[in-house]
Design an enzyme around this catalytic site. Sequence first.
Site, PDB file in Angstrom:
ATOM      1  N   GLY A 284       0.171  -2.945   5.338  1.00  0.00           N
ATOM      2  CA  GLY A 284       0.167  -4.234   6.035  1.00  0.00           C
ATOM      3  C   GLY A 284      -1.167  -4.923   5.809  1.00  0.00           C
TER       4      GLY A 284
ATOM      5  NE  ARG B 140      -8.658  -7.474   2.068  1.00  0.00           N
ATOM      6  CZ  ARG B 140      -7.604  -6.670   2.187  1.00  0.00           C
ATOM      7  NH1 ARG B 140      -7.253  -5.897   1.178  1.00  0.00           N
ATOM      8  NH2 ARG B 140      -6.907  -6.631   3.293  1.00  0.00           N
ATOM      9  CB  VAL B 141     -13.279  -3.321   1.589  1.00  0.00           C
ATOM     10  CG1 VAL B 141     -12.837  -1.945   2.032  1.00  0.00           C
ATOM     11  CG2 VAL B 141     -14.198  -3.228   0.367  1.00  0.00           C
ATOM     12  N   GLY B 142      -9.975  -3.588   2.287  1.00  0.00           N
ATOM     13  CA  GLY B 142      -8.995  -3.534   3.372  1.00  0.00           C
ATOM     14  C   GLY B 142      -9.152  -2.276   4.210  1.00  0.00           C
ATOM     15  CG  ASP B 143      -5.631  -1.009   6.265  1.00  0.00           C
ATOM     16  OD1 ASP B 143      -5.479  -1.647   5.201  1.00  0.00           O
ATOM     17  OD2 ASP B 143      -4.688  -0.431   6.847  1.00  0.00           O
TER      18      ASP B 143
ATOM     19  CB  THR C 276      -0.831   0.004   1.306  1.00  0.00           C
ATOM     20  OG1 THR C 276      -1.640  -1.171   1.347  1.00  0.00           O
ATOM     21  CG2 THR C 276      -1.699   1.222   1.455  1.00  0.00           C
TER      22      THR C 276
HETATM   23  N1  GLY Z   1      -3.262  -2.492   3.767  1.00  0.00           N
HETATM   24  C1  GLY Z   1      -3.883  -2.735   2.551  1.00  0.00           C
HETATM   25  C2  GLY Z   1      -4.840  -3.833   2.548  1.00  0.00           C
HETATM   26  O1  GLY Z   1      -4.819  -4.676   3.407  1.00  0.00           O
HETATM   27  O2  GLY Z   1      -5.645  -3.866   1.662  1.00  0.00           O
END
Ligand code: GLY
Length: 309
Positions: A217, A193-196, A165
């Site tokens: 991460g 899927r969605v991350g942070d 990222t």
């Molecule tokens: N840190 C980016 C993700 O996990 O999508």
Amino acid sequence: MIVVASGNGSAGIGPALDILRAGGSALDAVEAATRVIERAPDDHTVGVGGYPNILGEVELDASLMEGTTRRAGAVAALRGYAHPVSVARAILEHLPQHVLLVGDGAARFAAERGFEPEELLTEPAAEAWRRKVAGLPPVEGEGGGKVPIGTQATLAQDPAHVAGTVNFIARDGQGRIASAVSTSGWAFKYPGRVGDSPLVGAGNYCDDRWGACACTGLGEWAIRAGVARSIVLGMEFGLTLSAACVRAMNDLRTLPLPEGARPVMNLIALDARGAHAGYALDAERDFYRSYCWQTADLDEVQTAPCIPV
Ligand code: GLY
């Protein structure tokens, strides 16, 4: 004036500082910096050239936040547009009250705002995907396959591809802070899927009064622990930047891990006085060993080690 970035953000710092030196805003600076990395095809964790999901489709997440107003814009699982950070900026500025758009709605808004659709999957990323899925049974709906996609989503735990990222935090000449995060997420992730990265409070948070934090991460960890917000809140409650970051990292260690999984979390932070640092929960991999920064009076980007926790 300062720009701080994750280790892969070095090429974005110069353009961001040019904006700050010319009197531009921190928000303009972090958007411009992020666009540089989104356009770089050799960074397989962000934008054009990002690794695709399990179906071979590139889905992008991004957010940016303005610390003066705590306004934010974000997109998740956006397909077909190279600059999710700019779509996020358009949401912040042109879609009243909205913060986050996902999937088809995000793409629809991008088209409405005049962004040009383009192919994001490059041949090297497609080849990595083909190598990964070769020999696996076709997933449901693909060529008549019957295997549910979820049975193959554990590919995303491959430590060679799991994380990546780009983060930027900038403070401008008026003391305003802004932060931006952009990613293609887990390689070979489950579609949608969605991350942070697009979740304000998880992978990105910014408040002029206290400072800002942005994460790279494994996004699920940052979501579960609300990492970025917790660090800024720690500073509000009187912790130093260092103490707030260490506390958040140690909090992550209390999350139960699946068998064999390693907690991967990295972050950059800037406090309201200009102190900055990078922290890494898993410092074994080269990518996460450093972060970079530059102030307006320096000629070159500086690289500094991330502090292992
Ligand atoms: N840190 C980016 C993700 O996990 O999508």
